[in-house]
Each structure stands twice: as structure tokens, then as C-alpha cells.
Design an enzyme around this catalytic site. Structure first.
Site, PDB file in Angstrom:
ATOM      1  CE  LYS A   1      -1.336  -4.546   3.350  1.00 26.57           C
ATOM      2  NZ  LYS A   1      -1.529  -5.896   2.766  1.00 26.57           N
TER       3      LYS A   1
ATOM      4  CE1 TYR B   1      -3.269  -0.326   5.139  1.00 26.71           C
ATOM      5  CE2 TYR B   1      -3.755  -2.648   5.491  1.00 26.71           C
ATOM      6  CZ  TYR B   1      -3.506  -1.589   4.631  1.00 26.71           C
ATOM      7  OH  TYR B   1      -3.474  -1.790   3.275  1.00 26.71           O
TER       8      TYR B   1
ATOM      9  CB  SER C   1      -0.897  -0.006   1.252  1.00 26.61           C
ATOM     10  OG  SER C   1      -1.529   1.246   1.424  1.00 26.61           O
TER      11      SER C   1
HETATM   12  C1  WQD Z   1      -9.826   9.216   1.133  1.00 28.64           C
HETATM   13  C2  WQD Z   1     -10.073  10.695   1.382  1.00 28.64           C
HETATM   14  C3  WQD Z   1     -10.413  11.276   3.689  1.00 28.64           C
HETATM   15  C4  WQD Z   1     -14.160   9.118   4.177  1.00 28.64           C
HETATM   16  C5  WQD Z   1      -7.048   4.240   3.021  1.00 28.64           C
HETATM   17  C6  WQD Z   1      -5.891   3.474   3.557  1.00 28.64           C
HETATM   18  C7  WQD Z   1      -5.048   2.974   2.434  1.00 28.64           C
HETATM   19  C8  WQD Z   1      -5.901   2.176   1.476  1.00 28.64           C
HETATM   20  C9  WQD Z   1      -7.049   3.033   0.967  1.00 28.64           C
HETATM   21  C10 WQD Z   1      -5.756  -0.139   2.074  1.00 28.64           C
HETATM   22  C11 WQD Z   1      -9.342  11.208   2.616  1.00 28.64           C
HETATM   23  C12 WQD Z   1     -11.667  11.548   2.867  1.00 28.64           C
HETATM   24  C13 WQD Z   1     -12.994   9.635   3.646  1.00 28.64           C
HETATM   25  C14 WQD Z   1     -15.217   9.988   4.553  1.00 28.64           C
HETATM   26  C15 WQD Z   1     -13.910  11.848   3.834  1.00 28.64           C
HETATM   27  N1  WQD Z   1      -6.397   1.019   2.105  1.00 28.64           N
HETATM   28  N2  WQD Z   1     -12.884  10.981   3.472  1.00 28.64           N
HETATM   29  N3  WQD Z   1     -15.044  11.327   4.365  1.00 28.64           N
HETATM   30  O1  WQD Z   1      -7.447   7.112   3.966  1.00 28.64           O
HETATM   31  O2  WQD Z   1      -6.682   7.741   1.608  1.00 28.64           O
HETATM   32  O3  WQD Z   1      -6.581   5.363   2.332  1.00 28.64           O
HETATM   33  O4  WQD Z   1      -7.792   3.448   2.129  1.00 28.64           O
HETATM   34  O5  WQD Z   1      -4.695  -0.390   1.552  1.00 28.64           O
HETATM   35  O6  WQD Z   1      -4.049   2.161   2.964  1.00 28.64           O
HETATM   36  O7  WQD Z   1      -5.108   4.367   4.317  1.00 28.64           O
HETATM   37  O8  WQD Z   1      -8.785   6.403   1.921  1.00 28.64           O
HETATM   38  O9  WQD Z   1     -11.167   6.516   1.324  1.00 28.64           O
HETATM   39  O10 WQD Z   1     -10.523   6.556   3.787  1.00 28.64           O
HETATM   40  O11 WQD Z   1     -10.065   8.544   2.372  1.00 28.64           O
HETATM   41  O12 WQD Z   1     -13.774  13.069   3.674  1.00 28.64           O
HETATM   42  O13 WQD Z   1     -16.298   9.580   5.064  1.00 28.64           O
HETATM   43  O14 WQD Z   1     -11.458  10.890   1.633  1.00 28.64           O
HETATM   44  O15 WQD Z   1     -10.191  12.334   4.595  1.00 28.64           O
HETATM   45  O16 WQD Z   1      -8.908  12.521   2.322  1.00 28.64           O
HETATM   46  P1  WQD Z   1      -7.336   6.767   2.527  1.00 28.64           P
HETATM   47  P2  WQD Z   1     -10.215   6.947   2.383  1.00 28.64           P
END
Ligand code: WQD
Length: 341
Positions: free
Chosen positions: A157, A153, A128
Site C-alpha cells: 500500500k 501487505y 489503508s
Molecule cells: C482488529 C482487532 C486484533 C481477530 C487489518 C489490516 C488492515 C485492514 C483491516 C485491509 C485487533 C483483534 C482480531 C480475532 C482479535 N485490512 N482480533 N481476535 O488487524 O486492525 O486491520 O484489517 O486494509 O490493513 O491490518 O483488523 O480485524 O484483524 O483486528 O482479538 O480473531 O481485533 O487483535 O486488535 P486489523 P482485525
């Protein structure tokens, strides 16, 4: 890849199931191991509906070393392994670190031990972009320093890559590729498989589609005071089908002996950053729905921006994304509508 027998651990999960479809499309004989802790057995029917070929499936908890050993004794003709099986919720990992270390590290060690015993050569690891933390420069290349993980997590990785690297160091014949995903989104165009988050979605896109379908009241946008054009965080959202195809290409590279070293790393992204508000706009454009959302405070642990330098994957793997953010959002919406009807 005709008739090559490939093990996919976590093969009923989101990225795993899409990868099984692409492996079968290339003529592979696929065996899936999944413990069904974060996947439904119905995904097997979804895969079969798409390809017309039902993969072999065994429900095994990879934390059970004896079961792992028994599996490999019965499947000594496996030629390659794509290892997805792991817990992957960042927030949950902060609350249950030991569960994450046991489930993501012990299982990797047991699988690697059996591959060594059976002199199996080819291993693809689901890693990741989390390993980079907030990178100092953008886009993020594979040479960017791995930073202290922001969550257990992410740490699993990083540790996983180190374990594989050390395994490769002592055995030239053991070949591995770590694929560092950015943000996988979307679903298969058939709407037979897609993302199935359990409970309240942690990730942005399933929360958007569940809000639009009426399952959630409204989306909370975690902060609009970041140093970006519209104040919201930037990520590299990659269509899960493009991501799945990259796994097939990476495995082919090892099966064909084209790897330049026996441990390689590739970033898998579009190379384009999109803000949260841009993702919302993309969804509204492709769905015709007006999304209800509000701006709230930042979420702890979020980095401001992350998107991939895709040169290595393009030049060395010969792979790049073909699908757009709109394609991904449209497929995610069609999938949400399908599973809720
Ligand atoms: C994306 C953006 C949030 C939810 C994670 C893991 C990564 C991978 C993918 C496994 C961010 C914003 C989110 C919400 C929001 N997973 N957001 N409201 O955190 O970039 O990555 O998932 O491998 O390892 O870290 O993904 O989809 O949670 O967030 O505003 O209800 O959307 O702040 O900027 P993230 P995400």
C-alpha cells in the site's frame, strides 16, 4: 455522475461491491473487473438485486498485461477508475510476500500504464491506515509519518501510493486520490451483499458473527494487557456503506476538477476508537446473543491503538460517517444469518 462510465477493479470484493452499488445509485455506468480469486460471481446478482442494474463484468487477471491492454482498447470511454483489486490478508502476506508484490504492485502498474496511454485522468486508490503503523499521536492525521510497514501487505500500500505520486508528478493532468481506510465492517442493509471471508476469518467482526452463528467454537481475543482502558486493542471501525459513499464523493471531486492538487490523501474513519471488548459488547447488544470468547496472548504485528483524525475528509471532501458501531454490528449479524440460512 449521470452516465459517467467508471471502472471498478476488484468490484466483486467486499468494499468494491458496496462501492459499485453507491456508484450505480449516483447514475454511473459501472464496469467491474475481478479475477474471482477472493470473490464470488454471485456478488454480481447481489448488486443487481439492490440497484436493479446489472454492472458489466469481465473476469480478468490484472497480472496479465496483454489482457489489461485489450480491456482498455475496448473501453476507451472510461472516465474514472476505482482500484480495489489486491490481496489484503496481512498474515498471508508475511507467508507469501512475492505473491503480494506481484499481485498488488504489477497490477497497479499495468492499470496506470493503460490510463496514461488512453489519457485517462481520474484514479482512486484503495489504501489503508496500515501505512501509519503505530502512529506517535492519536487521532491519526494524514500528516502522520508513514512508518516502515509491519507486513508485505502494508508495504504494497505504501509502495502503491509512491508509484501513483510519481505518476502524478510527471503529468499534471493525471489526478489521483488515495483513500486510507481504517477498519471496514458491516454489510449492506439489504443483506444482498456483505463480507465473504474465505476460510477462517482473520478479521475480528466476521469471526464474531461466525462464532455467534455456530461456525466457530469461540472467539480468541488477542491480548488484554495493552495500555488501554480495558486492556484490549483499539481500532476505528467504519461501516462499509459509509466507506463506499466516500469513494463516490472522492471520484466526483476528480471528475468535477475540484481537487486542489493532482495527488491527494484522505483518512476514512469514524474518528472514534473502539476496543475489542467494546465491539463484542456492541454485538451482544444488537444481536441479543451472548458471545463465547477467551483472552489469549497478543497477535504479532498488532498496534495498540489506531483511529482517524477525520477533519480533512470532513472539511475538504465534505464527507463524514453517518452509521454507528451498533449499526455496523447489526448489519454484519443480519448478513451472517442470511448467508447461513
Ligand atoms: C482488529 C482487532 C486484533 C481477530 C487489518 C489490516 C488492515 C485492514 C483491516 C485491509 C485487533 C483483534 C482480531 C480475532 C482479535 N485490512 N482480533 N481476535 O488487524 O486492525 O486491520 O484489517 O486494509 O490493513 O491490518 O483488523 O480485524 O484483524 O483486528 O482479538 O480473531 O481485533 O487483535 O486488535 P486489523 P482485525
Amino acid at each position: 455522475m449521470n452516465n459517467r462510465k467508471v471502472l471498478v477493479t476488484g468490484g466483486l470484493g467486499y468494499i468494491g461491491s458496496h462501492t459499485v452499488v453507491e456508484l450505480q445509485n449516483e447514475g454511473c455506468e459501472v464496469v467491474i473487473i475481478d479475477d474471482l480469486s477472493n470473490a464470488s460471481i454471485s456478488v454480481l446478482d447481489g448488486i443487481t438485486a439492490i440497484t436493479g442494474k446489472k454492472p458489466q463484468f469481465e473476469e480478468i487477471d490484472l497480472k496479465d498485461k496483454a489482457k489489461v491492454q485489450d480491456f482498455f482498447k475496448r473501453h476507451s470511454d472510461i472516465e474514472g477508475v476505482i482500484h480495489f483489486a489486491a490481496s489484503k490478508a496481512v498474515g498471508e502476506s508475511v507467508e507469501k510476500p512475492l505473491h503480494y508484490y506481484e499481485n498488488n504492485i504489477n497490477t497497479l502498474v499495468y492499470v496506470l500504464q493503460e490510463l496514461k496511454t488512453f489519457n485517462k485522468k481520474n484514479f482512486i486508490f484503495s489504501s489503508s491506515c496500515t501505512v501509519y503503523g503505530q502512529a506517535d499521536t492519536l487521532p491519526i492525521s494524514e500528516e502522520a509519518p508513514v512508518k516502515p510497514a509491519e507486513s508485505p501487505y502494508g508495504n504494497t500500500k505504501q509502495i502503491g501510493e509512491e508509484i501513483i505520486k510519481d505518476t502524478c508528478k510527471i503529468d499534471e493532468s493525471f489526478k489521483a486520490i488515495a483513500l486510507r481506510y481504517f477498519n471496514p465492517i458491516g454489510a449492506h442493509s439489504s443483506t444482498e451483499i456483505g463480507e465473504l471471508p474465505i476460510g477462517v476469518p482473520q478479521n475480528l467482526v466476521p469471526f464474531i458473527t461466525q462464532t455467534a452463528i455456530g461456525l466457530r467454537e469461540e472467539l480468541s481475543v488477542f491480548g488484554d494487557d495493552y495500555p488501554t482502558e480495558d486492556g484490549t486493542c483499539i481500532r476505528d471501525y467504519i461501516h462499509v456503506v459509509d466507506l463506499a459513499k466516500a469513494h463516490v464523493i472522492a471520484l466526483q471531486r476528480l471528475l468535477n476538477g475540484h481537487n486542489s492538487s493532482n495527488f491527494e490523501v484522505f483518512n476514512l474513519g469514524t474518528g472514534k476508537g473502539s476496543s475489542v471488548l467494546e465491539v463484542i459488547r456492541s454485538f451482544e447488544n444488537v444481536s441479543g446473543e451472548k458471545l463465547k470468547y477467551k483472552i489469549v496472548k497478543r497477535r504479532a504485528g498488532d498496534v495498540t491503538a489506531a483511529y482517524a483524525d477525520t477533519n480533512r475528509a470532513k472539511e475538504i471532501l465534505g464527507w463524514q460517517t453517518k452509521l454507528t458501531l451498533d449499526d455496523a454490528m447489526e448489519s454484519a449479524w443480519h448478513w451472517e444469518q442470511k448467508i447461513r440460512n
